[in-house]
Enzyme design. Sequence first.
Site, PDB file in Angstrom:
ATOM      1  N   CYS A   1       0.802  -1.231   0.000  1.00 33.28           N
ATOM      2  CA  CYS A   1       0.000   0.000   0.000  1.00 33.28           C
ATOM      3  C   CYS A   1       0.833   1.279   0.000  1.00 33.28           C
ATOM      4  CB  CYS A   1      -0.935   0.004   1.196  1.00 33.28           C
ATOM      5  SG  CYS A   1      -1.777  -1.570   1.445  1.00 33.28           S
TER       6      CYS A   1
ATOM      7  N   HIS B   1      -3.398   7.889   5.672  1.00 37.61           N
ATOM      8  CA  HIS B   1      -3.537   6.559   5.068  1.00 37.61           C
ATOM      9  C   HIS B   1      -4.972   6.088   5.289  1.00 37.61           C
ATOM     10  CE1 HIS B   1      -2.113   2.974   3.207  1.00 37.61           C
ATOM     11  NE2 HIS B   1      -2.389   2.216   4.248  1.00 37.61           N
TER      12      HIS B   1
ATOM     13  N   GLU C   1      -2.461   5.336  13.341  1.00 42.78           N
ATOM     14  CA  GLU C   1      -2.058   6.535  12.604  1.00 42.78           C
ATOM     15  C   GLU C   1      -2.333   7.792  13.414  1.00 42.78           C
ATOM     16  OE1 GLU C   1      -2.372   8.461   8.127  1.00 42.78           O
ATOM     17  OE2 GLU C   1      -3.776   6.879   8.696  1.00 42.78           O
TER      18      GLU C   1
ATOM     19  N   LYS D   1      -9.941   7.735   1.012  1.00 38.71           N
ATOM     20  CA  LYS D   1     -10.309   6.336   0.749  1.00 38.71           C
ATOM     21  C   LYS D   1     -11.800   6.108   0.997  1.00 38.71           C
ATOM     22  CE  LYS D   1      -5.866   4.052   1.642  1.00 38.71           C
ATOM     23  NZ  LYS D   1      -5.025   5.236   1.910  1.00 38.71           N
TER      24      LYS D   1
ATOM     25  N   HIS E   1      -9.563   1.948  -1.341  1.00 40.11           N
ATOM     26  CA  HIS E   1      -8.129   1.756  -1.140  1.00 40.11           C
ATOM     27  C   HIS E   1      -7.526   1.194  -2.427  1.00 40.11           C
ATOM     28  CE1 HIS E   1      -4.298   0.905   0.419  1.00 40.11           C
ATOM     29  NE2 HIS E   1      -4.628   0.446   1.627  1.00 40.11           N
TER      30      HIS E   1
ATOM     31  N   PHE F   1       1.222  -2.952   4.484  1.00 40.74           N
ATOM     32  CA  PHE F   1       1.477  -4.285   5.000  1.00 40.74           C
ATOM     33  C   PHE F   1       2.971  -4.583   4.816  1.00 40.74           C
ATOM     34  CE2 PHE F   1      -2.960  -6.422   4.441  1.00 40.74           C
ATOM     35  CZ  PHE F   1      -3.383  -5.787   5.587  1.00 40.74           C
TER      36      PHE F   1
END
Length: 402
Positions: A162, A294, A305, A326, A331, A390
């Site tokens: 990502c 994010h 976050e 998003k 995403h 990830f």
Amino acid sequence: MKRVVITGAGTINALGHDVPETLEAMREGRCGIGPLEFRDVDRLSIAIGGQVKGFEAEGRFNRQQMTLYDRFTQFTLVAAKEAIGQAGLEFTGELAARAGVVLGTAGGGVSTWDDNYRAVYEEGKNRVHPFVVPKLMNNAACSHISMEYNLKGPSFTVSTACASSNHAMAQAFQMVRSGMAPAMVTGGSESMLCFGGVKAWEGLRVMSKDACRPFSANRNGMVQGEGAGIFVFEEYEHAKKRGAEILAEVVGYAMSSDASDIVMPSKQGAARAIAGALADARLNPEDVRYINAHGTGTAANDKTECAAVADVFGRHADELMISSTKSMHGHLIGATGAVELLACIMALRDGVIAPTIGYEEFDPECALDVVPNEAREAKVGVALSNAFAFGGLNAVLALRKV
């Protein structure tokens, strides 16, 4: 060190087939997430996504090109045409020899993998098309941009889940800043919305069945999207000399690794990337007004976050605006940072903060100004764009109004 500016932007995603459509949708807080439309979707437990609708590849590319272009490559070329067209650059001579392409993608030609696994395993075919490998390889889109626009300088693909496009744009920025290249085409593209692509993500049990609600206490997971965001990063004096329109200046970046867990995010790793971007750009925390988060809509990401932002910005965290687009376009995995960079440009250039839509319930672990549900007008001089992947790989970009 050279100054680096953005002189061209292009996109295709669930909100729009170009930049003006996308920014209009962001200003309106429009949701591009809806029912998925592809083969065997009825076999999936997750049936929603930020799918690009109304896109006809056959009208844009000829038959020979279609044998080489996976959907993620098609998206890349559409967005690159818009970005390079806006920049007004023609890559010839020394400029062509030194300029290159750095793109991000997590999966590459996922639709091509999916189609050909079906052909071999389900339909029992013993042959596949001879161009399957060059069609599905992660660097296909990068190579086709290079060939289409005569870009002969450093060109490659970054694949860090990502954070892929933020890592890619960081590399392109560093190349221009160091003087290695006068201009670079950069960004990311992704198209995982096919049966196999969604089925794989279902296995992680991080997907929402109804909506993406970042930072809202009742959030229940992420929603996949697809598309591309492509930019022209150019050395400031080079752009100024030719009278190019400057959208924003890229002033710093940082990358970090959590080195802890393959899927669970780390507050410390995210905070190091945010703080590092500020240090690289020689910014103080109070200089920043907006962060494009994010913000995946998962319980783990959002609270981690927000905690990282609070750690880095301290008392100034209460004065920040932080939103996740998003919630509107889904995403986009490896392309997500590229499309989200448009929200930072809009904040800096137009003074409009894209909202976090779908926000319903306050979460004390996400107690920041998340610009809920409606866009906001605000003067912004500096913006950050976060990407936390990830594998614990993080990349943060810092942009400034010119």
